[in-house]
Design a protein around this motif. Structure first.
Motif, PDB file in Angstrom:
ATOM      1  N   ILE A  37       0.880  -1.168   0.000  1.00 54.99           N
ATOM      2  CA  ILE A  37       0.000   0.000   0.000  1.00 54.99           C
ATOM      3  C   ILE A  37       0.920   1.222   0.000  1.00 54.99           C
ATOM      4  O   ILE A  37       1.679   1.439   0.943  1.00 54.99           O
ATOM      5  CB  ILE A  37      -0.930   0.021   1.235  1.00 54.99           C
ATOM      6  CG1 ILE A  37      -1.758  -1.260   1.326  1.00 54.99           C
ATOM      7  CG2 ILE A  37      -1.789   1.282   1.223  1.00 54.99           C
ATOM      8  CD1 ILE A  37      -2.745  -1.481   0.208  1.00 54.99           C
ATOM      9  N   MET A  40      -2.942   6.550   0.253  1.00 53.40           N
ATOM     10  CA  MET A  40      -4.320   6.501   0.729  1.00 53.40           C
ATOM     11  C   MET A  40      -4.960   7.829   0.361  1.00 53.40           C
ATOM     12  O   MET A  40      -4.376   8.891   0.572  1.00 53.40           O
ATOM     13  CB  MET A  40      -4.366   6.289   2.242  1.00 53.40           C
ATOM     14  CG  MET A  40      -5.772   6.096   2.781  1.00 53.40           C
ATOM     15  SD  MET A  40      -5.878   5.964   4.595  1.00 53.40           S
ATOM     16  CE  MET A  40      -4.705   4.685   4.976  1.00 53.40           C
ATOM     17  N   TYR A  42      -8.894  10.016   0.212  1.00 51.11           N
ATOM     18  CA  TYR A  42     -10.239  10.037   0.773  1.00 51.11           C
ATOM     19  C   TYR A  42     -11.009  11.254   0.270  1.00 51.11           C
ATOM     20  O   TYR A  42     -10.423  12.231  -0.183  1.00 51.11           O
ATOM     21  CB  TYR A  42     -10.185  10.040   2.304  1.00 51.11           C
ATOM     22  CG  TYR A  42      -9.688  11.361   2.866  1.00 51.11           C
ATOM     23  CD1 TYR A  42     -10.583  12.308   3.352  1.00 51.11           C
ATOM     24  CD2 TYR A  42      -8.332  11.668   2.870  1.00 51.11           C
ATOM     25  CE1 TYR A  42     -10.136  13.528   3.833  1.00 51.11           C
ATOM     26  CE2 TYR A  42      -7.879  12.877   3.354  1.00 51.11           C
ATOM     27  CZ  TYR A  42      -8.783  13.810   3.831  1.00 51.11           C
ATOM     28  OH  TYR A  42      -8.335  15.018   4.290  1.00 51.11           O
ATOM     29  N   PRO A  50      -8.773   9.587   7.299  1.00 56.65           N
ATOM     30  CA  PRO A  50      -8.735   8.358   8.087  1.00 56.65           C
ATOM     31  C   PRO A  50      -7.359   8.050   8.684  1.00 56.65           C
ATOM     32  O   PRO A  50      -7.239   7.194   9.554  1.00 56.65           O
ATOM     33  CB  PRO A  50      -9.131   7.284   7.074  1.00 56.65           C
ATOM     34  CG  PRO A  50      -8.691   7.855   5.764  1.00 56.65           C
ATOM     35  CD  PRO A  50      -8.863   9.336   5.870  1.00 56.65           C
ATOM     36  N   ALA A  51      -6.342   8.741   8.206  1.00 58.22           N
ATOM     37  CA  ALA A  51      -4.971   8.565   8.707  1.00 58.22           C
ATOM     38  C   ALA A  51      -4.201   9.842   8.385  1.00 58.22           C
ATOM     39  O   ALA A  51      -4.550  10.567   7.440  1.00 58.22           O
ATOM     40  CB  ALA A  51      -4.304   7.360   8.043  1.00 58.22           C
ATOM     41  N   ALA A  54      -3.094  10.220   4.706  1.00 55.48           N
ATOM     42  CA  ALA A  54      -4.097  10.184   3.639  1.00 55.48           C
ATOM     43  C   ALA A  54      -4.172  11.543   2.938  1.00 55.48           C
ATOM     44  O   ALA A  54      -4.115  12.592   3.582  1.00 55.48           O
ATOM     45  CB  ALA A  54      -5.453   9.807   4.212  1.00 55.48           C
ATOM     46  N   LEU A  96     -12.881   6.234   0.222  1.00 58.36           N
ATOM     47  CA  LEU A  96     -11.583   5.912   0.809  1.00 58.36           C
ATOM     48  C   LEU A  96     -10.920   4.895  -0.110  1.00 58.36           C
ATOM     49  O   LEU A  96     -11.506   3.841  -0.384  1.00 58.36           O
ATOM     50  CB  LEU A  96     -11.753   5.336   2.219  1.00 58.36           C
ATOM     51  CG  LEU A  96     -10.520   4.779   2.907  1.00 58.36           C
ATOM     52  CD1 LEU A  96      -9.411   5.809   3.013  1.00 58.36           C
ATOM     53  CD2 LEU A  96     -10.889   4.252   4.282  1.00 58.36           C
ATOM     54  N   MET A  98      -7.134   2.979  -1.097  1.00 63.76           N
ATOM     55  CA  MET A  98      -5.717   2.704  -0.840  1.00 63.76           C
ATOM     56  C   MET A  98      -5.091   2.300  -2.164  1.00 63.76           C
ATOM     57  O   MET A  98      -5.606   1.418  -2.858  1.00 63.76           O
ATOM     58  CB  MET A  98      -5.578   1.604   0.203  1.00 63.76           C
ATOM     59  CG  MET A  98      -6.149   2.013   1.538  1.00 63.76           C
ATOM     60  SD  MET A  98      -6.183   0.622   2.682  1.00 63.76           S
ATOM     61  CE  MET A  98      -7.403   1.205   3.834  1.00 63.76           C
ATOM     62  N   HIS A 118     -10.686  -0.611  -1.736  1.00 61.87           N
ATOM     63  CA  HIS A 118     -11.764   0.355  -1.548  1.00 61.87           C
ATOM     64  C   HIS A 118     -12.988  -0.337  -0.957  1.00 61.87           C
ATOM     65  O   HIS A 118     -12.953  -1.537  -0.663  1.00 61.87           O
ATOM     66  CB  HIS A 118     -12.103   1.061  -2.874  1.00 61.87           C
ATOM     67  CG  HIS A 118     -12.592   0.170  -3.967  1.00 61.87           C
ATOM     68  ND1 HIS A 118     -13.862  -0.355  -3.996  1.00 61.87           N
ATOM     69  CD2 HIS A 118     -11.967  -0.289  -5.085  1.00 61.87           C
ATOM     70  CE1 HIS A 118     -14.013  -1.089  -5.089  1.00 61.87           C
ATOM     71  NE2 HIS A 118     -12.868  -1.080  -5.764  1.00 61.87           N
ATOM     72  N   LEU A 138     -12.917  -1.303   6.108  1.00 61.15           N
ATOM     73  CA  LEU A 138     -11.982  -0.441   5.389  1.00 61.15           C
ATOM     74  C   LEU A 138     -11.495   0.697   6.291  1.00 61.15           C
ATOM     75  O   LEU A 138     -10.301   1.003   6.323  1.00 61.15           O
ATOM     76  CB  LEU A 138     -12.655   0.107   4.125  1.00 61.15           C
ATOM     77  CG  LEU A 138     -11.770   0.885   3.170  1.00 61.15           C
ATOM     78  CD1 LEU A 138     -10.694  -0.018   2.552  1.00 61.15           C
ATOM     79  CD2 LEU A 138     -12.619   1.503   2.058  1.00 61.15           C
ATOM     80  N   LEU A 139     -12.402   1.294   7.033  1.00 64.01           N
ATOM     81  CA  LEU A 139     -12.009   2.359   7.964  1.00 64.01           C
ATOM     82  C   LEU A 139     -11.085   1.829   9.055  1.00 64.01           C
ATOM     83  O   LEU A 139     -10.127   2.490   9.451  1.00 64.01           O
ATOM     84  CB  LEU A 139     -13.248   3.021   8.570  1.00 64.01           C
ATOM     85  CG  LEU A 139     -14.060   3.885   7.616  1.00 64.01           C
ATOM     86  CD1 LEU A 139     -15.413   4.250   8.227  1.00 64.01           C
ATOM     87  CD2 LEU A 139     -13.287   5.128   7.212  1.00 64.01           C
ATOM     88  N   ALA A 142      -7.699   1.379   7.484  1.00 64.95           N
ATOM     89  CA  ALA A 142      -7.059   2.678   7.269  1.00 64.95           C
ATOM     90  C   ALA A 142      -6.434   3.215   8.549  1.00 64.95           C
ATOM     91  O   ALA A 142      -5.362   3.836   8.511  1.00 64.95           O
ATOM     92  CB  ALA A 142      -8.076   3.671   6.714  1.00 64.95           C
TER      93      ALA A 142
END
Length: 155
Positions: A37, A40, A42, A50-51, A54, A96, A98, A118, A138-139, A142
């Motif tokens: 990965i 990321m 969003y 989410p990070a 991102a 979101l 990746m 996704h 997914l969240l 992330a």
């Protein structure tokens, strides 16, 4: 089909073309291998970051699937006349995303583009070649991954 991460089992979807060792643009298959990965992205109009690493998906962001062009399998900006995917979709699938290292950042023409992680359309519904999870999983992913985390697709 499922994934494991930090001791959790997460149901996921893969491409409508199954899995493959010979990925081609448009085949709908998910490539076998250990993919990192690398990014990321969003939708800031639909969710908070989410990070910390991102990046927001901006109005006009597209992903080129124009094999044979220098920007194949790259984030590009509108206006863009070659074949591409909208990153700001009307549905929530790309709220979101990746970005994996499949054929990225240096792309080989025809070997496949936009192999993302996704949200799934509905449980276990096939993708166009990506790996998809429920929004809640997914969240969670992330919040728990870092750049370079591996996504391993086994035969």
């Amino acid at each position: 089909m499922g994934a494991r991460f930090l001791g959790r089992h997460l149901p996921c979807s893969i491409g409508r073309g199954g899995i493959t060792t010979n990925k081609r643009e448009g085949d709908g298959a998910t490539p076998i291998g250990a993919h990192r990965i690398l990014g990321m992205m969003y939708r800031p109009d639909r969710m908070h970051a989410p990070a910390s690493w991102a990046e927001p998906i901006r109005v006009g962001d597209l992903w080129s699937d124009a094999s044979g062009y220098a920007d194949y399998n790259q984030l590009v900006r509108a206006p863009y006349v070659e074949s591409c995917e909208q990153m700001r979709r009307p549905d929530p699938l790309y709220d979101l995303v990746m970005v994996t290292d499949w054929n990225y950042p240096v792309a080989t023409a025809g070997k496949g583009s936009a192999i993302f992680v996704h949200a799934w359309r509905k449980p276990r519904h096939p993708t166009a070649g990506c790996v998809a999870f429920s929004r809640s999983d997914l969240l969670w992913l992330a919040a728990n991954i870092v750049p370079g985390t591996r996504l391993i697709v086994k035969p």
